[in-house]
Each structure stands twice: as C-alpha cells, then as structure tokens.
Enzyme design. Structure first.
Site, PDB file in Angstrom:
ATOM      1  N   VAL A   1       0.877  -1.181   0.000  1.00 29.93           N
ATOM      2  CA  VAL A   1       0.000   0.000   0.000  1.00 29.93           C
ATOM      3  C   VAL A   1       0.905   1.218   0.000  1.00 29.93           C
ATOM      4  O   VAL A   1       1.850   1.303   0.804  1.00 29.93           O
ATOM      5  CB  VAL A   1      -0.927   0.019   1.233  1.00 29.93           C
ATOM      6  CG1 VAL A   1      -1.789   1.284   1.227  1.00 29.93           C
ATOM      7  CG2 VAL A   1      -1.807  -1.233   1.270  1.00 29.93           C
ATOM      8  N   LEU A  30      -5.357  -2.719   2.891  1.00 34.54           N
ATOM      9  CA  LEU A  30      -4.764  -4.052   3.012  1.00 34.54           C
ATOM     10  C   LEU A  30      -5.814  -5.080   3.412  1.00 34.54           C
ATOM     11  O   LEU A  30      -5.881  -6.169   2.833  1.00 34.54           O
ATOM     12  CB  LEU A  30      -3.629  -4.032   4.035  1.00 34.54           C
ATOM     13  CG  LEU A  30      -2.986  -5.392   4.335  1.00 34.54           C
ATOM     14  CD1 LEU A  30      -2.372  -5.993   3.084  1.00 34.54           C
ATOM     15  CD2 LEU A  30      -1.953  -5.280   5.436  1.00 34.54           C
ATOM     16  N   THR A  31      -6.647  -4.747   4.375  1.00 32.37           N
ATOM     17  CA  THR A  31      -7.686  -5.688   4.812  1.00 32.37           C
ATOM     18  C   THR A  31      -8.629  -6.029   3.672  1.00 32.37           C
ATOM     19  O   THR A  31      -9.023  -7.192   3.496  1.00 32.37           O
ATOM     20  CB  THR A  31      -8.465  -5.094   5.996  1.00 32.37           C
ATOM     21  OG1 THR A  31      -7.563  -4.868   7.090  1.00 32.37           O
ATOM     22  CG2 THR A  31      -9.568  -6.034   6.446  1.00 32.37           C
ATOM     23  N   PHE A  54       9.116 -15.620  -3.150  1.00 30.17           N
ATOM     24  CA  PHE A  54       8.287 -15.382  -4.333  1.00 30.17           C
ATOM     25  C   PHE A  54       7.538 -14.061  -4.190  1.00 30.17           C
ATOM     26  O   PHE A  54       6.609 -13.794  -4.869  1.00 30.17           O
ATOM     27  CB  PHE A  54       7.300 -16.543  -4.579  1.00 30.17           C
ATOM     28  CG  PHE A  54       6.510 -16.955  -3.353  1.00 30.17           C
ATOM     29  CD1 PHE A  54       5.341 -16.287  -3.027  1.00 30.17           C
ATOM     30  CD2 PHE A  54       6.958 -17.974  -2.530  1.00 30.17           C
ATOM     31  CE1 PHE A  54       4.621 -16.657  -1.906  1.00 30.17           C
ATOM     32  CE2 PHE A  54       6.228 -18.356  -1.413  1.00 30.17           C
ATOM     33  CZ  PHE A  54       5.052 -17.695  -1.103  1.00 30.17           C
ATOM     34  N   TYR A  74       0.747 -10.293   9.172  1.00 30.14           N
ATOM     35  CA  TYR A  74      -0.233 -11.214   8.612  1.00 30.14           C
ATOM     36  C   TYR A  74      -0.910 -12.141   9.608  1.00 30.14           C
ATOM     37  O   TYR A  74      -1.832 -12.864   9.247  1.00 30.14           O
ATOM     38  CB  TYR A  74       0.425 -12.026   7.494  1.00 30.14           C
ATOM     39  CG  TYR A  74       0.773 -11.153   6.307  1.00 30.14           C
ATOM     40  CD1 TYR A  74      -0.210 -10.785   5.394  1.00 30.14           C
ATOM     41  CD2 TYR A  74       2.055 -10.658   6.124  1.00 30.14           C
ATOM     42  CE1 TYR A  74       0.085  -9.954   4.320  1.00 30.14           C
ATOM     43  CE2 TYR A  74       2.363  -9.830   5.060  1.00 30.14           C
ATOM     44  CZ  TYR A  74       1.374  -9.478   4.156  1.00 30.14           C
ATOM     45  OH  TYR A  74       1.668  -8.646   3.106  1.00 30.14           O
TER      46      TYR A  74
END
Length: 410
Positions: A85, A95-96, A410, A124
C-alpha cells in the site's frame, strides 16, 4: 475518498508494479528482475486498489504446489505476493480489503492453503497466517572450521559449469528433493529462471553467479549456485563464498559440495542466507560456534479450506482428535472438526462431539507443516488442551521427521 478494488489488466502492469516499488521504498528494481516478475505475474490472480487513475494498493497470487508431510503429491496453494500500500493511503483498510478479496477467491478456486513470505512478520497474523517454517543463516569461518565427510565423498566428481547451461540438471535434482521435505515448492515452467537471476547492481562487489555440479557415474547428484566476494587484508586474502542455492541427493554428494564451498582458494568464510534449520552440514563442521548461526521466519501458512487442508497431508502417528477452531477472518472454518489420520492419510469433518483441543486457525497454520509443535504453542498459551492426553497425541501426529523449509521467496 472513493476507491475501486479490481483485477489487474495486463496493460496496467508497469504502473501497478511501479506502485509496489513505491510501497517498498521507491527503489526501482533492476530491469532483469522486473522483466522476470512481469513474465511470472498471473494477472487474473492479481488485484489493485485504485484511487482515480492511480493504483494505491497491490496484491497478487501465484498458483503453486507445496510439499506437505507424508511425501505425497504436492498440494495446490496460493502463493500470496506483491502486497503493498503506498504511503499516502495507509491505515484506510486497503490491506484488509485486499486480503478479504484474495482469501475469498482462493476458497472459490478450491485451493486449501494460502502461503506467503512477509516483509514484516507482524502484519499477517491478524489474517490467520501462522509462521510454519524457519530459515537459517550462517557465516562459516573456514579458516578455523574443518569438515568431516562421510565415506564415498571422494567418489563424487565436481565440475564447474555456466549456471544457464547447468539449469536443467539443477532443476532435476531440485525436483527430486521436493517430496523429501515439507514446505518446498514444485517449480512451474518459468520459475527455473529465479535461481539464475543475477543483476550486476545487486552483487555488492561479488563475482557473477557460478555453478558447480556434483556427479557420480555420469549422473548429476548435486549442485551449488554461488558467488565469491574477494577481500584482502595485510595478512592475505579474506574472501567470502556466498551460497545462493544448493541441493544433493545423498550424503556423499552433499558433503562433496560443502567441502568444495569451504575450500575455495582466497576465501576464509562461507555465507549462507537460507538453509533449513536441521541442515546436515551442522554435524560435519568441527566447531559450530564458529558458524554464527541465526534463525528467522520463513513461510507463513494459512488454512483456507480447513478440512481439505488437513486431509491433504499425512500424519506421523495415528491421531483421532476434535479441534475447536476459531477463524474470525474466514468464518467457514470456525467450529469443531474431527480429524482422524495416520501415515497413510486422513479424514476431517464437522462434529458436535466435545472438543479435545482449542486453537485459532493461525496456530493450526503454524503447526501444519510439522515444524512447530502444538505442545510448544500450548506452552505459550496459544493452544488449550481440553482432554488429557490429546495434546501429546496431536503434537506427535502433526510432527515431521525433517524440518519444513522454503528454499526461495516469491
């Protein structure tokens, strides 16, 4: 402010990825890196939050398959990636909203798990991700440390090969290692380019990437991708070997590769960035205190379809336990689940029976790959034993003979 959350269009990728770079400090990546991530991006699995014509939030997912305890077929997972963000739009629920959309999509696709690596581990957990693997860093003082190698090491031949020319052989070894250790990703076409990525601007004075192959009777049984960073002091050379990636199919090949790395001329240390916490070289060195070991979090695991995830792995010992699971972010997982499993497989279904253990989906994710014991989580007050003996039974069953490990990000 009105924002729009939608799937990424291919033509928007440059702007979308540029905004991700802004979120991560506004330092542009090397063209080689950017080109690789553009080629690997699955636009249909990537989303952005847009404020007018500007992307202010990014998130994506890769379609992976992950090795799990039991050594069976790798399990489909969503590899959550490229989450950011921009600084002007923090703390506004962006984000949520992306995590909500993403996990709903993963569930709809029938993938039982979502996994990620975190720039900051604190982020997270509130979305149900538990830290399931650790990775070890080390700096081995090869001036003072010696290796004791097993019988057969001298029968392994070593050959330097250009990394690009050795890629197929290295990938073949890697593919054979995936079922042996939980937490490894079965690499899809295109991902073989990632270990070879070597932009000159990221070398920090080190050599271009190099490769050594270990062979026995004409068969490649091991490899290492590495670089060397020359350094000199008045007493003589003090260079560093930087290990990028390695793999070997048996103890002799493994020891041959490590002995090679530790004996490269004009160097006095081997720097290791990411190895499993139970990496066998720790038993070969003469003085582990001279190896500067450090451990940090690796793969974060989130059960998205709880029964499917628990049925996708095998269990080290027979287990029959009722789990009371709390999952506020994916409420379809909340409730009581009876798990019956053994080394051959498992069945998991809803039940009204009394619970044996109570925990959140975050702790279940941490324990899923067998590297974090439920007993350890219970000692921290994160798992409650409701039936005497259930904790020991479940902890043994969920365990893994080898530590889970993610070889690359990744």
């Amino acid at each position: 402010m009105t924002t729009e959350l939608r799937v990424l269009r291919a033509a928007e990728w440059d702007h979308w990825y540029g905004q991700l770079e802004v979120a991560f400090g506004a330092v542009p990546e090397a063209p080689q890196e950017r080109e690789l991530w553009r080629a690997l991006t699955e636009c249909e699995r990537s989303i952005g939050v847009w404020d007018g014509g500007v992307c202010v939030g990014t998130a994506g997912a890769f379609s992976f398959r992950l090795s799990v305890p039991g050594g069976g077929e790798p399990v489909p997972v969503a590899g959550v990636t490229m989450v950011g963000v921009v600084p002007t739009h923090r703390r506004r629920g962006i984000l949520t909203s992306m995590m909500r959309r993403q996990l709903d999509d993963v569930f709809a696709r029938g993938e039982p798990l979502a996994v990620l690596t975190a720039s900051e581990p604190v982020i997270y957990g509130r979305f149900g991700y538990g830290i399931a693997t650790r990775q070890m860093r080390a700096r081995i003082d090869t001036d003072r440390v010696r290796l004791s190698v097993p019988r057969g090491t001298d029968d392994v031949a070593l050959r330097l090969v250009a990394p690009a020319d050795a890629s197929a052989a290295c990938e073949a070894v890697y593919a054979r290692l995936v079922p042996r250790r939980p937490g490894m990703l079965a690499r899809r076409p295109g991902w073989e380019r990632l270990p070879l990525l070597d932009p000159p601007g990221t070398r920090d004075g080190a050599s271009p990437l190099q490769c050594v192959l270990a062979e026995r009777d004409g068969e490649v049984v091991g490899f290492a991708l590495y670089s060397t960073r020359p350094e000199w002091e008045p007493a003589g050379p003090k260079g560093t070997v930087r290990l990028r990636h390695m793999g070997a199919l048996d103890p002799a090949a493994y020891a041959a590769v490590w002995r090679f790395l530790c004996e490269i001329d004009l160097t006095s240390s081997v720097q290791v960035q990411n190895r499993p916490v139970d990496d066998p070289w720790q038993h070969l060195v003469s003085d582990v205190r001279r190896c500067e070991l450090r451990v940090q979090d690796g793969l974060h695991v989130r059960l998205v379809d709880l029964p499917a995830a628990l049925e996708a792995r095998a269990y080290r010992a027979p287990v029959d336990v009722v789990l009371e699971v709390d999952d506020a972010f994916c409420p379809w997982n909340t409730g009581r689940w009876r798990l019956s499993g053994d080394p051959k497989g498992a069945v998991c279904s809803r039940t009204d029976d009394a619970a044996d253990l109570a925990l959140s989906v975050r702790e279940l994710g941490a324990a899923y790959l067998g590297g974090v014991s439920l007993a350890s989580l219970a000692a921290a007050g994160l798992v409650r034993e409701l039936r005497q003996g259930a904790l020991a039974e479940a902890s043994l069953a969920f365990g893994s003979a080898v530590a889970p490990w993610l070889p690359h990000g990744f």
